[in-house]
Design a protein around this motif. Structure first.
Motif, mmCIF file in Angstrom:
data_model
loop_
_atom_site.group_PDB
_atom_site.id
_atom_site.type_symbol
_atom_site.label_atom_id
_atom_site.label_comp_id
_atom_site.label_asym_id
_atom_site.label_seq_id
_atom_site.Cartn_x
_atom_site.Cartn_y
_atom_site.Cartn_z
ATOM 1 N N PHE A 181 -2.050 5.338 -8.872
ATOM 2 C CA PHE A 181 -3.207 4.525 -8.052
ATOM 3 C C PHE A 181 -4.547 5.220 -8.286
ATOM 4 O O PHE A 181 -5.663 4.779 -7.904
ATOM 5 C CB PHE A 181 -2.663 4.952 -6.335
ATOM 6 C CG PHE A 181 -2.976 3.930 -5.683
ATOM 7 C CD1 PHE A 181 -2.216 2.729 -5.467
ATOM 8 C CD2 PHE A 181 -4.245 3.859 -4.654
ATOM 9 C CE1 PHE A 181 -2.630 1.583 -4.580
ATOM 10 C CE2 PHE A 181 -4.238 2.873 -3.881
ATOM 11 C CZ PHE A 181 -3.816 1.659 -3.746
ATOM 12 N N TYR A 229 -7.113 2.106 -7.799
ATOM 13 C CA TYR A 229 -8.234 2.185 -6.692
ATOM 14 C C TYR A 229 -8.991 3.103 -6.745
ATOM 15 O O TYR A 229 -10.247 3.440 -6.638
ATOM 16 C CB TYR A 229 -7.507 1.888 -5.370
ATOM 17 C CG TYR A 229 -8.597 2.115 -4.284
ATOM 18 C CD1 TYR A 229 -9.512 1.402 -3.853
ATOM 19 C CD2 TYR A 229 -8.566 3.498 -3.594
ATOM 20 C CE1 TYR A 229 -10.304 1.568 -2.570
ATOM 21 C CE2 TYR A 229 -9.167 3.775 -2.470
ATOM 22 C CZ TYR A 229 -10.162 2.880 -2.075
ATOM 23 O OH TYR A 229 -11.145 3.174 -1.118
ATOM 24 N N VAL A 235 -13.460 -7.897 -5.458
ATOM 25 C CA VAL A 235 -13.866 -7.545 -4.280
ATOM 26 C C VAL A 235 -14.658 -6.223 -4.668
ATOM 27 O O VAL A 235 -14.029 -5.450 -5.422
ATOM 28 C CB VAL A 235 -12.808 -7.208 -3.535
ATOM 29 C CG1 VAL A 235 -13.180 -6.699 -2.124
ATOM 30 C CG2 VAL A 235 -12.096 -8.633 -2.871
ATOM 31 N N ASP A 287 -8.628 -8.407 -5.891
ATOM 32 C CA ASP A 287 -8.680 -7.304 -5.370
ATOM 33 C C ASP A 287 -7.544 -6.232 -6.033
ATOM 34 O O ASP A 287 -6.728 -6.576 -6.607
ATOM 35 C CB ASP A 287 -8.460 -7.537 -3.831
ATOM 36 C CG ASP A 287 -9.048 -6.036 -3.210
ATOM 37 O OD1 ASP A 287 -9.636 -5.315 -3.871
ATOM 38 O OD2 ASP A 287 -9.293 -6.040 -1.945
ATOM 39 N N ARG A 297 -2.875 -2.554 4.131
ATOM 40 C CA ARG A 297 -2.828 -2.903 5.320
ATOM 41 C C ARG A 297 -2.897 -4.547 5.717
ATOM 42 O O ARG A 297 -2.324 -4.937 6.550
ATOM 43 C CB ARG A 297 -3.623 -2.384 6.420
ATOM 44 C CG ARG A 297 -3.302 -0.755 6.726
ATOM 45 C CD ARG A 297 -4.567 -0.437 7.829
ATOM 46 N NE ARG A 297 -4.148 0.927 8.225
ATOM 47 C CZ ARG A 297 -4.693 2.073 7.564
ATOM 48 N NH1 ARG A 297 -5.329 1.893 6.577
ATOM 49 N NH2 ARG A 297 -4.345 3.347 7.873
ATOM 50 N N THR A 357 -5.544 -5.641 6.126
ATOM 51 C CA THR A 357 -6.967 -5.926 7.102
ATOM 52 C C THR A 357 -8.241 -6.692 6.314
ATOM 53 O O THR A 357 -8.719 -7.571 6.709
ATOM 54 C CB THR A 357 -7.311 -4.605 7.719
ATOM 55 O OG1 THR A 357 -6.240 -3.861 8.096
ATOM 56 C CG2 THR A 357 -8.315 -4.704 8.978
ATOM 57 N N ASP A 403 -4.121 8.152 0.796
ATOM 58 C CA ASP A 403 -4.096 7.559 2.216
ATOM 59 C C ASP A 403 -3.659 6.207 2.288
ATOM 60 O O ASP A 403 -4.219 5.250 2.184
ATOM 61 C CB ASP A 403 -5.541 7.693 2.768
ATOM 62 C CG ASP A 403 -5.625 6.975 3.973
ATOM 63 O OD1 ASP A 403 -4.466 6.927 4.786
ATOM 64 O OD2 ASP A 403 -6.729 6.250 4.206
HETATM 65 P P1 AMP Z 1 -6.223 -4.213 3.149
HETATM 66 O O1 AMP Z 1 -6.574 -5.534 2.933
HETATM 67 O O2 AMP Z 1 -6.655 -3.833 4.531
HETATM 68 O O3 AMP Z 1 -4.935 -3.836 2.925
HETATM 69 O O4 AMP Z 1 -7.351 -3.411 2.200
HETATM 70 C C1 AMP Z 1 -7.410 -3.412 0.842
HETATM 71 C C2 AMP Z 1 -8.529 -2.913 0.257
HETATM 72 O O5 AMP Z 1 -8.477 -1.421 0.487
HETATM 73 C C3 AMP Z 1 -8.644 -3.251 -1.135
HETATM 74 O O6 AMP Z 1 -9.828 -3.627 -1.256
HETATM 75 C C4 AMP Z 1 -8.656 -1.476 -1.695
HETATM 76 O O7 AMP Z 1 -9.641 -1.456 -2.430
HETATM 77 C C5 AMP Z 1 -8.884 -0.732 -0.747
HETATM 78 N N1 AMP Z 1 -7.766 0.376 -0.589
HETATM 79 C C6 AMP Z 1 -6.674 0.505 -1.400
HETATM 80 N N2 AMP Z 1 -6.111 1.840 -1.012
HETATM 81 C C7 AMP Z 1 -7.199 2.239 -0.193
HETATM 82 C C8 AMP Z 1 -6.932 3.716 0.204
HETATM 83 N N3 AMP Z 1 -6.081 4.739 0.061
HETATM 84 N N4 AMP Z 1 -8.158 4.211 0.877
HETATM 85 C C9 AMP Z 1 -9.172 3.427 1.235
HETATM 86 N N5 AMP Z 1 -9.253 2.054 0.649
HETATM 87 C C10 AMP Z 1 -8.158 1.629 -0.144
#
Ligand code: AMP
Length: 473
Positions: A255, A259, A297, A362, A367, A369, A404
């Protein structure tokens, strides 16, 4: 570094660590640490701290917020010495208590130790209970303090060379550590090499950092990655390396490439940018989607979007503008705030996307979100179709080793198939990169990878048990 929370509600953390040893005593090492932390800021925005040693004393300063918010010239000027370590902390709910800021500094019978940790121990509870049984007192609720306590006990009557391998036999989990005493800098990478740590050269001195981008920021030269299970001791006699027995195959966290790491870093021989771009290319292979524009993104998915566009022949363009002054979305502790912060952070470029069929790349869905919000944003901006492409597999399991990712029930990919996730985020279609393809993008490294968040297979037992605990306090 893991907050000691109830099982199941842990929000793991990844942080950034740095260390520097200047034998010439000409550099202001606190300044170097400050610039290095600036470069590692993407690894943690919750708190920042620097500790320095001058051969006799250890001084430190820590605070809540970004490195630039915590430090100013006056504070840095007070941090004099020839050795420094630094830390940036990434945390979520409950983690904002400034008492948990690092480096942790402790005085013990043999002197002072300062410690900065990136990673997460999986047997913290057992270790802490054993330490408390023999009278140890804890002042923070991070597992790093367990390591510090173990080291302080194990250093009694023994040198670092003996104490550090003993500590490593007792702890389980992931750790990239920079440790400092009054006259020594020590770098430690766990036997699986789960979190990154590398060695650099600056003049006649040495530096240690979570990522090579920190060396570029201070004009240091990258020497090599610290080997899994390696202990590097740097003092007035130079650099010494010790190796503790390691598993047959290392398990670097994949990971980091998806990311977490910065695109200009090179980890265990693989450039992060190249790996992300290759992931985008692989994602496009065999994808029959018809679209007018590929967008990414910002920022972590842009290389993958470029790779996808190159491979598919669909023109690359910009569809989302990012407010660069907002931290990473996940650091907002509550869901309501998190949703707001997506809007604060990203906005659609209406004139670029209006009337178009968009492929949006992306790097991951955790999550759901962010994904749901930005799909909606593109539609409101007039996009005709939104096809979501993710340059990693579905995150189905929490990480116990320092990234996280939330508990299973918060993961959109846990217990839902691709179609259901697609419906949830409101996209016209959704496709993930397979695990096999992701691993091909990092093939050049020659090391093994932890893919626990994708398949639930962690390198070690993640249950916090006393079993097999090699600990004589
Ligand atoms: P979501 O759609 O809410 O799951 O968010 C996805 C986004 O969160 C992607 O753009 C990732 O780049 C970012 N992401 C993935 N893993 C993490 C992480 N551990 N902490 C913060 N952002 C993250």
């Amino acid at each position: 570094m893991n907050d000691l929370r109830m099982p199941g509600d842990q929000m793991e953390e990844a942080c950034g660590v740095f260390g520097i040893y200047d034998p010439t005593r000409k550099l202001h090492v606190a300044d170097s640490a400050y610039y290095a932390l600036y470069a590692l800021q993407h690894r943690g925005q919750e708190s920042a701290g620097i500790a320095v040693a001058d051969g006799q004393n250890v001084r430190h300063y820590r605070g809540k917020g970004l490195a630039a918010e915590v430090f100013d010239e006056d504070i840095l000027a007070t941090l004099t010495g020839h050795i420094a370590i630094g830390h940036v902390r990434y945390s979520t709910f409950g983690g904002s208590d400034p008492i948990n800021a690092q480096p942790l500094v402790a005085r013990y019978k043999g002197g002072t130790l300062a410690l900065a940790h990136n990673g997460n121990l999986t047997n913290t509870g057992s270790l802490r209970a054993r330490l408390e049984d023999v009278g140890a007192i804890f002042q923070t609720n991070v597992d790093t303090e367990v390591i510090l306590n173990l080291l302080a006990r194990m250093c009694r009557g023994a040198g670092m060379e003996e104490a550090v391998p003993r500590m490593m036999r007792a702890v389980r989990g992931s750790y990239a550590l920079v440790l400092m005493s009054e006259g020594r800098l020590v770098g430690i990478r766990d036997p699986y090499g789960i979190r990154p740590l590398c060695l650099g050269r600056l003049g006649q001195g040495y530096a240690l950092a979570s990522e090579s981008c920190a060396f570029d920021a201070i004009g240091a030269e990258f020497v090599r990655d610290v080997y899994p299970g390696e202990v590097l001791i740097i003092d007035e006699d130079g650099l010494h390396s010790l190796r503790v027995p390691t598993p047959l195959e290392s398990r670097l966290c994949v990971f980091e490439f998806v990311y977490f790491a910065r695109t200009d870093s090179v980890i265990d021989g693989v450039g992060v940018y190249a790996a992300r771009k290759a992931a985008g290319q692989r994602l496009a292979m065999g994808d029959q989607v018809r679209a007018d524009m590929v967008i990414g993104v910002p920022d972590s998915a842009l290389p993958a979007a470029i790779g996808y566009a190159e491979q598919s022949g669909i023109p690359y363009g910009e569809g989302l503008a990012k407010n660069r002054y907002v931290g990473r979305t996940f650091i907002q502790p509550e869901q309501g705030m998190r949703e707001n912060s997506v809007r604060t952070k990203l906005n659609a470029l209406t004139r670029n996307v209006h009337g178009k069929r968009i492929v949006m790349v992306d790097d991951s869905i955790v999550r759901g979100t962010t994904s749901r919000k930005i799909v909606d944003m593109l539609r409101l901006a007039g996009a005709r179709e939104v096809h979501m492409r993710i340059s990693s597999p579905t995150v189905m399991y929490p990480c116990h080793l320092g990234i996280d990712t939330p508990s299973t029930d918060e993961l959109i990919g846990s217990g839902r198939n691709v179609e259901e996730i697609c419906t949830y985020i409101g996209a016209d279609s959704l496709r993930f990169l397979s695990q096999c393809d992701l691993l091909r993008t990092v093939e050049g490294s020659g090391c093994g990878f932890c893919t626990g968040c994708f398949n639930g297979k962690y390198p070690m037992d993640i249950a916090d048990t006393d079993e097999g605990l090699d600990l004589d306090l």
